[in-house]
Design a protein around this motif. Structure first.
Motif, PDB file in Angstrom:
ATOM      1  N   TYR A   5      11.504   0.400  10.645  1.00 33.04           N
ATOM      2  CA  TYR A   5       9.847   0.909  11.427  1.00 33.04           C
ATOM      3  C   TYR A   5      11.014   0.242  13.234  1.00 33.04           C
ATOM      4  O   TYR A   5      11.182   0.058  13.010  1.00 33.04           O
ATOM      5  CB  TYR A   5       8.525   0.000  11.133  1.00 33.04           C
ATOM      6  N   ASP A   6      10.094   0.711  14.087  1.00 28.69           N
ATOM      7  CA  ASP A   6      10.202   0.350  14.942  1.00 28.69           C
ATOM      8  C   ASP A   6       8.653   0.652  16.267  1.00 28.69           C
ATOM      9  O   ASP A   6       7.348   0.189  15.650  1.00 28.69           O
ATOM     10  CB  ASP A   6      10.798   1.933  15.459  1.00 28.69           C
ATOM     11  N   PHE A   7       9.004  -0.465  17.135  1.00 30.66           N
ATOM     12  CA  PHE A   7       8.354  -0.708  17.757  1.00 30.66           C
ATOM     13  C   PHE A   7       6.787   0.336  17.683  1.00 30.66           C
ATOM     14  O   PHE A   7       5.507   0.101  17.881  1.00 30.66           O
ATOM     15  CB  PHE A   7       8.489  -0.912  19.510  1.00 30.66           C
ATOM     16  N   ALA A   8       6.995   1.750  18.131  1.00 27.65           N
ATOM     17  CA  ALA A   8       5.937   2.582  18.180  1.00 27.65           C
ATOM     18  C   ALA A   8       5.437   2.915  16.713  1.00 27.65           C
ATOM     19  O   ALA A   8       3.999   3.047  16.601  1.00 27.65           O
ATOM     20  CB  ALA A   8       6.747   4.030  18.338  1.00 27.65           C
ATOM     21  N   ASP A   9       5.584   2.451  15.643  1.00 32.75           N
ATOM     22  CA  ASP A   9       4.506   2.592  14.945  1.00 32.75           C
ATOM     23  C   ASP A   9       3.959   1.322  14.285  1.00 32.75           C
ATOM     24  O   ASP A   9       2.902   1.472  14.465  1.00 32.75           O
ATOM     25  CB  ASP A   9       5.481   2.293  13.266  1.00 32.75           C
ATOM     26  N   LEU A  10       4.453   0.605  15.051  1.00 33.16           N
ATOM     27  CA  LEU A  10       3.797  -0.895  15.387  1.00 33.16           C
ATOM     28  C   LEU A  10       2.901  -0.834  16.591  1.00 33.16           C
ATOM     29  O   LEU A  10       1.231  -1.234  16.166  1.00 33.16           O
ATOM     30  CB  LEU A  10       4.348  -1.935  15.821  1.00 33.16           C
ATOM     31  N   GLU A  11       2.729  -0.271  17.481  1.00 33.85           N
ATOM     32  CA  GLU A  11       1.594   0.776  18.524  1.00 33.85           C
ATOM     33  C   GLU A  11       0.320   1.368  17.448  1.00 33.85           C
ATOM     34  O   GLU A  11      -0.047   1.171  17.923  1.00 33.85           O
ATOM     35  CB  GLU A  11       2.335   0.951  19.547  1.00 33.85           C
ATOM     36  N   ALA A  12       1.625   2.118  16.855  1.00 34.10           N
ATOM     37  CA  ALA A  12      -0.075   3.053  15.721  1.00 34.10           C
ATOM     38  C   ALA A  12      -1.148   1.983  15.291  1.00 34.10           C
ATOM     39  O   ALA A  12      -1.684   3.062  15.368  1.00 34.10           O
ATOM     40  CB  ALA A  12       1.332   4.599  15.541  1.00 34.10           C
ATOM     41  N   PHE A  13      -0.300   1.399  14.833  1.00 31.85           N
ATOM     42  CA  PHE A  13      -0.811   0.820  13.569  1.00 31.85           C
ATOM     43  C   PHE A  13      -2.148  -0.235  14.348  1.00 31.85           C
ATOM     44  O   PHE A  13      -3.149  -0.473  13.909  1.00 31.85           O
ATOM     45  CB  PHE A  13       0.267  -0.773  13.044  1.00 31.85           C
ATOM     46  N   LEU A  14      -1.731  -1.153  15.319  1.00 30.46           N
ATOM     47  CA  LEU A  14      -2.502  -1.601  16.084  1.00 30.46           C
ATOM     48  C   LEU A  14      -3.452  -0.689  17.099  1.00 30.46           C
ATOM     49  O   LEU A  14      -4.709  -1.255  16.465  1.00 30.46           O
ATOM     50  CB  LEU A  14      -1.993  -2.248  17.416  1.00 30.46           C
ATOM     51  N   VAL A  16      -4.938   1.728  15.654  1.00 29.99           N
ATOM     52  CA  VAL A  16      -6.259   2.079  14.532  1.00 29.99           C
ATOM     53  C   VAL A  16      -7.411   1.150  14.308  1.00 29.99           C
ATOM     54  O   VAL A  16      -7.788   1.044  14.117  1.00 29.99           O
ATOM     55  CB  VAL A  16      -5.227   3.083  13.328  1.00 29.99           C
ATOM     56  N   LYS A  17      -6.481  -0.070  14.187  1.00 31.78           N
ATOM     57  CA  LYS A  17      -6.810  -1.002  13.891  1.00 31.78           C
ATOM     58  C   LYS A  17      -7.555  -1.887  14.839  1.00 31.78           C
ATOM     59  O   LYS A  17      -9.059  -2.275  14.284  1.00 31.78           O
ATOM     60  CB  LYS A  17      -5.903  -2.845  13.786  1.00 31.78           C
ATOM     61  N   GLU A  18      -7.431  -1.664  16.014  1.00 35.98           N
ATOM     62  CA  GLU A  18      -8.532  -1.812  17.078  1.00 35.98           C
ATOM     63  C   GLU A  18     -10.129  -0.861  17.461  1.00 35.98           C
ATOM     64  O   GLU A  18     -10.519  -1.329  17.913  1.00 35.98           O
ATOM     65  CB  GLU A  18      -7.693  -2.455  18.142  1.00 35.98           C
ATOM     66  N   THR A  19      -9.088   0.287  16.773  1.00 38.44           N
ATOM     67  CA  THR A  19     -10.205   0.981  17.255  1.00 38.44           C
ATOM     68  C   THR A  19     -11.154   1.807  16.480  1.00 38.44           C
ATOM     69  O   THR A  19     -11.904   2.220  16.357  1.00 38.44           O
ATOM     70  CB  THR A  19     -10.018   2.639  17.888  1.00 38.44           C
ATOM     71  N   LEU A  68      -0.793  -8.679   8.852  1.00 34.73           N
ATOM     72  CA  LEU A  68       0.662  -7.992   9.569  1.00 34.73           C
ATOM     73  C   LEU A  68       0.025  -7.620  11.791  1.00 34.73           C
ATOM     74  O   LEU A  68       0.651  -8.044  12.120  1.00 34.73           O
ATOM     75  CB  LEU A  68       0.526  -6.820   9.465  1.00 34.73           C
ATOM     76  N   GLN A  69      -1.324  -7.904  11.912  1.00 34.69           N
ATOM     77  CA  GLN A  69      -1.874  -7.852  13.820  1.00 34.69           C
ATOM     78  C   GLN A  69      -1.574  -8.812  14.562  1.00 34.69           C
ATOM     79  O   GLN A  69      -1.006  -8.752  15.333  1.00 34.69           O
ATOM     80  CB  GLN A  69      -3.682  -8.172  13.106  1.00 34.69           C
ATOM     81  N   SER A  70      -2.060 -10.062  13.888  1.00 37.41           N
ATOM     82  CA  SER A  70      -0.712 -11.261  14.633  1.00 37.41           C
ATOM     83  C   SER A  70       0.720 -10.866  14.771  1.00 37.41           C
ATOM     84  O   SER A  70       0.980 -10.755  16.762  1.00 37.41           O
ATOM     85  CB  SER A  70      -1.483 -12.401  14.267  1.00 37.41           C
ATOM     86  N   ARG A  71       1.499 -10.464  13.806  1.00 30.96           N
ATOM     87  CA  ARG A  71       2.643 -10.661  13.560  1.00 30.96           C
ATOM     88  C   ARG A  71       3.053  -9.340  14.669  1.00 30.96           C
ATOM     89  O   ARG A  71       4.310  -9.690  15.603  1.00 30.96           O
ATOM     90  CB  ARG A  71       3.322 -10.569  12.233  1.00 30.96           C
ATOM     91  N   ALA A  72       2.752  -8.423  14.267  1.00 31.84           N
ATOM     92  CA  ALA A  72       3.515  -7.202  15.399  1.00 31.84           C
ATOM     93  C   ALA A  72       2.537  -7.527  16.544  1.00 31.84           C
ATOM     94  O   ALA A  72       3.248  -6.469  17.588  1.00 31.84           O
ATOM     95  CB  ALA A  72       1.899  -5.719  15.113  1.00 31.84           C
ATOM     96  N   GLU A  73       1.421  -7.612  17.065  1.00 31.90           N
ATOM     97  CA  GLU A  73       1.100  -8.107  18.251  1.00 31.90           C
ATOM     98  C   GLU A  73       2.608  -9.045  19.274  1.00 31.90           C
ATOM     99  O   GLU A  73       2.643  -8.766  19.734  1.00 31.90           O
ATOM    100  CB  GLU A  73      -0.383  -9.046  18.805  1.00 31.90           C
TER     101      GLU A  73
END
Length: 303
Positions: A5-14, A16-19, A68-73
């Motif tokens: 996975y890459d940074f773009a995947d983590l950005e998409a996850f966050l 969705v999680k935040e909105t 995952l959220q804190s790690r992705a951030e």
């Protein structure tokens, strides 16, 4: 373990999680909803975890998503800081490559110090450009005090109020004479040995002349001269032509190729001219200027 996975995947996850919505996440990222869905699915596959429970009405994060959220951030924050630092370093490097260091220097020591310092500066990978003012000691002091030069290399008996002088080496005032002059064979010379010679001396008002006059006055000796000359190169030319013997700093000979002249130290008194770097007090220096100063110190330590 291979990362799929890459940074773009983590950005998409966050997003969705935040909105709490794939639709709102897509709007935030300026992507289509299907693109956001694909990125989250890719991340779920790579991590072998379900991140969201999807219904027709809501998107609910799972326990895995919360972990995952804190790690992705943290991963994305580190990536942004790294990118910013690299951009800053690239800008700084480009600036240093194109920076101009302005140095005021007395001509008698320019050839003795500057070429070797430049060679070492370049060999260390520095790329700044240089502007040199070859001036008298008094003019060097004025250029530094007025911020026309970043720093100066000179011998100056009196400092401007906003400058400081860092001694680099002592440059002895010596007698320059033709190779075939009878005094060349004499092992040691005193001032009385040249009392009847036609002396070529620095012009009144110069730093070198002030040193000589003060030393003669302290020793109670007269200075009987035949020629006053402002430029050391002209004095050396006169010696080469057999017009007299010159009192000059030893460093002056470095800029004068062998043309049938030699130098002899004179004792009782020995006259030393302090040569050093002149800088403005509380001046902020660039990295290039600081590196060049350090190299000059190293070069002068071998003189």
């Amino acid at each position: 373990m291979r990362i799929n996975y890459d940074f773009a995947d983590l950005e998409a996850f966050l997003a969705v999680k935040e909105t709490g919505s794939f639709h709102l996440a897509a709007e935030r990222l300026n992507l289509s909803q299907s693109a956001v869905t694909r990125r989250v699915q890719k991340l779920e596959t790579a991590l072998d975890s379900v991140l969201f429970e999807r219904t027709t009405r809501a998107v609910k994060p799972t326990l895995a998503a919360k972990r995952l959220q804190s790690r992705a951030e943290a991963i994305l924050d580190d990536a942004r800081e790294t990118a910013s630092a690299m951009r800053d370093e690239s800008v700084a490097y480009a600036y240093q490559r194109n920076a101009v260091v302005t140095v005021a220097v007395i001509p008698t020591v320019a050839k003795l110090i500057i070429p070797e310092a430049i060679r070492r500066f370049r060999s260390q990978g520095h790329g700044a450009r240089f502007r040199f003012f070859d001036q008298s000691a008094n003019a060097v002091a004025e250029s530094v005090a007025r911020a026309e030069a970043d720093f100066g290399i000179c011998s100056i008996p009196e400092l401007e109020p906003n400058t400081r002088f860092e001694s680099l080496f002592n440059d002895q005032i010596v007698l320059v004479l033709p190779k075939d002059h009878p005094l060349v064979a004499q092992r040691r010379l005193n001032w009385t040995d040249i009392a009847n010679e036609d002396l070529i001396v620095p012009a009144r008002g110069t730093g070198n002349r002030l040193l000589i006059d003060e030393a003669m006055a302290r020793a109670g000796l007269p200075l009987l001269w035949a020629y006053e000359i402002r430029r050391s190169t002209t004095a050396l030319d006169f010696v080469s032509e057999g017009m007299g013997l010159a009192l000059l700093p030893r460093s002056a000979l470095a800029s004068y190729p062998d043309r049938g002249v030699v130098f002899k130290p004179i004792d009782n008194p020995t006259i030393l001219r302090p040569v050093g770097m002149l800088s403005r007090i509380e001046q902020k220096q660039t990295a290039s200027e600081g590196a060049f100063k350090d190299i000059i110190r190293t070069v002068c330590a071998t003189l």
